[in-house]
Each structure stands twice: as structure tokens, then as C-alpha cells.
Motif scaffolding. Sequence first.
Motif, PDB file in Angstrom:
ATOM      1  N   ALA A   1       0.817  -1.212   0.000  1.00  0.00           N
ATOM      2  CA  ALA A   1       0.000   0.000   0.000  1.00  0.00           C
ATOM      3  C   ALA A   1       0.852   1.264   0.000  1.00  0.00           C
ATOM      4  CB  ALA A   1      -0.939  -0.013   1.209  1.00  0.00           C
ATOM      5  N   GLU A   2       2.036   1.185   0.626  1.00  0.00           N
ATOM      6  CA  GLU A   2       2.889   2.369   0.739  1.00  0.00           C
ATOM      7  C   GLU A   2       3.798   2.569  -0.467  1.00  0.00           C
ATOM      8  OE1 GLU A   2       5.076  -1.018   2.844  1.00  0.00           O
ATOM      9  OE2 GLU A   2       3.007  -0.284   2.608  1.00  0.00           O
ATOM     10  N   ALA A   3       3.712   1.681  -1.449  1.00  0.00           N
ATOM     11  CA  ALA A   3       4.557   1.797  -2.635  1.00  0.00           C
ATOM     12  C   ALA A   3       4.150   3.008  -3.469  1.00  0.00           C
ATOM     13  CB  ALA A   3       4.467   0.526  -3.474  1.00  0.00           C
ATOM     14  N   ALA A   4       5.027   3.379  -4.379  1.00  0.00           N
ATOM     15  CA  ALA A   4       4.766   4.513  -5.261  1.00  0.00           C
ATOM     16  C   ALA A   4       3.551   4.240  -6.138  1.00  0.00           C
ATOM     17  CB  ALA A   4       5.988   4.763  -6.138  1.00  0.00           C
ATOM     18  N   PRO A   5       2.866   5.273  -6.595  1.00  0.00           N
ATOM     19  CA  PRO A   5       1.764   5.078  -7.541  1.00  0.00           C
ATOM     20  C   PRO A   5       2.279   4.389  -8.804  1.00  0.00           C
ATOM     21  CG  PRO A   5       2.392   7.399  -7.396  1.00  0.00           C
ATOM     22  CD  PRO A   5       3.101   6.696  -6.289  1.00  0.00           C
ATOM     23  N   VAL A   6       1.404   3.601  -9.440  1.00  0.00           N
ATOM     24  CA  VAL A   6       1.846   2.789 -10.566  1.00  0.00           C
ATOM     25  C   VAL A   6       0.898   2.967 -11.750  1.00  0.00           C
ATOM     26  CG1 VAL A   6       0.600   0.757  -9.686  1.00  0.00           C
ATOM     27  CG2 VAL A   6       2.505   0.449 -11.292  1.00  0.00           C
ATOM     28  N   VAL A   7       1.482   2.981 -12.930  1.00  0.00           N
ATOM     29  CA  VAL A   7       0.753   3.018 -14.189  1.00  0.00           C
ATOM     30  C   VAL A   7       0.981   1.686 -14.888  1.00  0.00           C
ATOM     31  CG1 VAL A   7       0.594   4.111 -16.456  1.00  0.00           C
ATOM     32  CG2 VAL A   7       0.993   5.516 -14.412  1.00  0.00           C
ATOM     33  N   GLN A   8      -0.083   1.055 -15.376  1.00  0.00           N
ATOM     34  CA  GLN A   8       0.077  -0.200 -16.098  1.00  0.00           C
ATOM     35  C   GLN A   8       0.385   0.109 -17.557  1.00  0.00           C
ATOM     36  OE1 GLN A   8      -3.177  -2.998 -15.770  1.00  0.00           O
ATOM     37  NE2 GLN A   8      -1.905  -4.692 -16.459  1.00  0.00           N
ATOM     38  N   ALA A   9       1.628  -0.139 -17.948  1.00  0.00           N
ATOM     39  CA  ALA A   9       2.086   0.156 -19.304  1.00  0.00           C
ATOM     40  C   ALA A   9       3.390  -0.588 -19.538  1.00  0.00           C
ATOM     41  CB  ALA A   9       2.280   1.661 -19.501  1.00  0.00           C
ATOM     42  N   SER A  10       3.836  -0.610 -20.784  1.00  0.00           N
ATOM     43  CA  SER A  10       5.075  -1.310 -21.128  1.00  0.00           C
ATOM     44  C   SER A  10       6.225  -0.328 -21.285  1.00  0.00           C
ATOM     45  CB  SER A  10       4.891  -2.102 -22.422  1.00  0.00           C
ATOM     46  OG  SER A  10       4.759  -1.228 -23.524  1.00  0.00           O
ATOM     47  N   ALA A  11       7.433  -0.862 -21.147  1.00  0.00           N
ATOM     48  CA  ALA A  11       8.639  -0.038 -21.277  1.00  0.00           C
ATOM     49  C   ALA A  11       8.764   0.554 -22.675  1.00  0.00           C
ATOM     50  CB  ALA A  11       9.875  -0.879 -20.955  1.00  0.00           C
ATOM     51  N   GLU A  12       8.268  -0.173 -23.673  1.00  0.00           N
ATOM     52  CA  GLU A  12       8.451   0.241 -25.060  1.00  0.00           C
ATOM     53  C   GLU A  12       7.503   1.366 -25.482  1.00  0.00           C
ATOM     54  OE1 GLU A  12       9.638  -4.003 -24.441  1.00  0.00           O
ATOM     55  OE2 GLU A  12       7.856  -2.806 -23.964  1.00  0.00           O
ATOM     56  N   ALA A  13       6.500   1.677 -24.659  1.00  0.00           N
ATOM     57  CA  ALA A  13       5.529   2.730 -24.986  1.00  0.00           C
ATOM     58  C   ALA A  13       5.117   3.426 -23.693  1.00  0.00           C
ATOM     59  CB  ALA A  13       4.319   2.148 -25.709  1.00  0.00           C
ATOM     60  N   LEU A  14       5.989   4.246 -23.159  1.00  0.00           N
ATOM     61  CA  LEU A  14       5.724   4.923 -21.892  1.00  0.00           C
ATOM     62  C   LEU A  14       4.740   6.067 -22.121  1.00  0.00           C
ATOM     63  CD1 LEU A  14       9.381   5.039 -20.506  1.00  0.00           C
ATOM     64  CD2 LEU A  14       7.539   3.482 -19.805  1.00  0.00           C
ATOM     65  N   PRO A  15       3.624   6.093 -21.389  1.00  0.00           N
ATOM     66  CA  PRO A  15       2.600   7.119 -21.602  1.00  0.00           C
ATOM     67  C   PRO A  15       2.927   8.402 -20.848  1.00  0.00           C
ATOM     68  CG  PRO A  15       1.859   5.585 -19.930  1.00  0.00           C
ATOM     69  CD  PRO A  15       3.204   5.095 -20.394  1.00  0.00           C
ATOM     70  N   LEU A  16       4.110   8.951 -21.112  1.00  0.00           N
ATOM     71  CA  LEU A  16       4.628  10.082 -20.351  1.00  0.00           C
ATOM     72  C   LEU A  16       5.312  11.060 -21.299  1.00  0.00           C
ATOM     73  CD1 LEU A  16       6.176   7.836 -17.584  1.00  0.00           C
ATOM     74  CD2 LEU A  16       4.186   9.303 -17.254  1.00  0.00           C
ATOM     75  N   GLY A  17       5.339  12.304 -20.885  1.00  0.00           N
ATOM     76  CA  GLY A  17       5.955  13.328 -21.705  1.00  0.00           C
ATOM     77  C   GLY A  17       7.471  13.259 -21.692  1.00  0.00           C
ATOM     78  N   SER A  18       8.080  13.780 -22.724  1.00  0.00           N
ATOM     79  CA  SER A  18       9.536  13.801 -22.822  1.00  0.00           C
ATOM     80  C   SER A  18      10.129  14.650 -21.697  1.00  0.00           C
ATOM     81  CB  SER A  18       9.963  14.358 -24.178  1.00  0.00           C
ATOM     82  OG  SER A  18       9.503  13.527 -25.225  1.00  0.00           O
ATOM     83  N   GLY A  19      11.212  14.151 -21.102  1.00  0.00           N
ATOM     84  CA  GLY A  19      11.899  14.881 -20.046  1.00  0.00           C
ATOM     85  C   GLY A  19      11.092  15.050 -18.774  1.00  0.00           C
ATOM     86  N   SER A  20      10.153  14.131 -18.519  1.00  0.00           N
ATOM     87  CA  SER A  20       9.255  14.276 -17.374  1.00  0.00           C
ATOM     88  C   SER A  20       9.934  14.026 -16.035  1.00  0.00           C
ATOM     89  CB  SER A  20       8.075  13.303 -17.505  1.00  0.00           C
ATOM     90  OG  SER A  20       7.361  13.517 -18.688  1.00  0.00           O
ATOM     91  N   PHE A  21      11.058  13.283 -16.040  1.00  0.00           N
ATOM     92  CA  PHE A  21      11.668  12.850 -14.790  1.00  0.00           C
ATOM     93  C   PHE A  21      13.165  13.165 -14.769  1.00  0.00           C
ATOM     94  CE2 PHE A  21       7.839  10.451 -15.229  1.00  0.00           C
ATOM     95  CZ  PHE A  21       7.345  10.332 -13.944  1.00  0.00           C
TER      96      PHE A  21
END
Length: 251
Positions: free
Chosen positions: A71-91
Motif C-alpha cells: 500500500a505504501e509503494a509509489a503510484p503505478v501506471v500499467q504500461a510497457s517499457a516500449e511505450a511509456l505514456p509520459l511526456g519527454s523529459g518528465s523525470f
Amino acid sequence: MSTPGDAYAVLGRGYAARRRPDPRIAALIGDSLGPARTVLNVGAGTGSYEPADRAVLAVEPSAMMIRQRPAEAAPVVQASAEALPLGSGSFDAGMAILTVHHWTDLRAGLRELRRVSRRQVILTWDPEVTARFWLVEDYLPELAVRERDLAALNAVRDCLAHLGAAPSVLPVPIPADCTDGFAGAYWRRPHAYLDADIRAAMSPVMLLDQSYVRNAMHRLSGDLGTGAWHKRNAGLLARGELDLGYRLVVT
């Protein structure tokens, strides 16, 4: 860990119990993340090695693994490494811990990791070194054959080729009392490999034919009983850590 489809519906059972972060490995990963305040954990599995002192988002394709995240783990998105649903330079940093060998397209996954993060930290292994590990060399040589056939297990070379910015490669010695139950963790505790529940958390072993594995473990049990294993591996018994080929690739 990330894997095509949801193979971890079978392979992932018991991961949360057996794959507990080792604090010494965690310290190496934490140091490699540098000053990053935001971290993306790709192929995150049950959340091992996610730093508690930084803002983390996890990406994991397997529903089985996601269900085992505490329960205390980081929030998670179900997705694959090859198609990350995130903006460029987000992290600030992206990490991939013992996962790239499961990606369907390693190079595409590396491109995505590089796209969304300014620093990359990848824990993988060098199969040429791991092939000399006694478990592989003496009992499960088919594991080395399988890894040689997997393009993804040129991972160190490909990470160097596709991450850019002159990545460094750091050896990750495995402590004799390692708390993380990956395949090399019990190198000085050979009896552990005889336990099917322990082996169930080792995906490279579980992906082999299990009748082959059981026969190999029967031979290991016999060698432990006769003392043959101890005779062959006497030099290991006084070692506190061992280089089994695990490598941290850091941009």
C-alpha cells in the motif's frame, strides 16, 4: 519486472515475499540516481528499490505484479517499457532494475527511458560472467544457452550503445546474505536452490523446462549430501561477496 503480456500471472507468484530489496544494493542504486528528485521506475514489479526519499512513479505491465505492490509503494501506471505514456523529459531519472531482459524490444525501451528521463540507471547482468556461476555451469547450463539466444541479454552492450552520454558500468557484488531472492542471491547458500518456493521468484530459472530444473536440483542435492559441492566450491565459503556479473549501467 516487465514482460510481454501477463506471463507474471504465473511467474510472479510470491515475488513480494521473496524479492525483498537488499540494503547494500539499494545504496548503490540510490547513489547512482544522484541528485534526482523525481524518478520513474520502469518494469517496477512489486516496488523493490524504489527510493523512499524521492518522488517516484512506477510503470509495470503485469497485473499480477501490481497486485503485490504494498500500500505504501509509489503510484503505478500499467504500461510497457516500449511505450511509456509520459511526456519527454518528465523525470530527473529513470531506473530499470533487473527488468530489461523481459522487454520485447530492448532498444525501443531504452529509447523511451532516455526520452522521458534525463539520467538513466539500469541494473542488469553480463551473461558471459554469469555463465561461470556454479549454479549455471555445473547444474543449469541450459540457462546460459538460453541467455545467449536472447538479444536482450546483450543488455550491457546495448545500454552502452543506445543510452548515449558515455554511460558508466559499475560491478554490483552480491553479498553472501543477500536479502533479494534473484537467481544469484544464494551463491553461498546452495541448499536454498532446492526449495521450489524460492526458485519460483527467479524468472530465468522458472522459464526453463521445470523437469530439467528438478533433475538438476536432484543432482545438487546429491552433491550437497556427499560433500562434492563443498569440495568444488570451498573457495567461496569464506567470501563475503561475489561478482556474479550483475552490472549497474548509469548515464
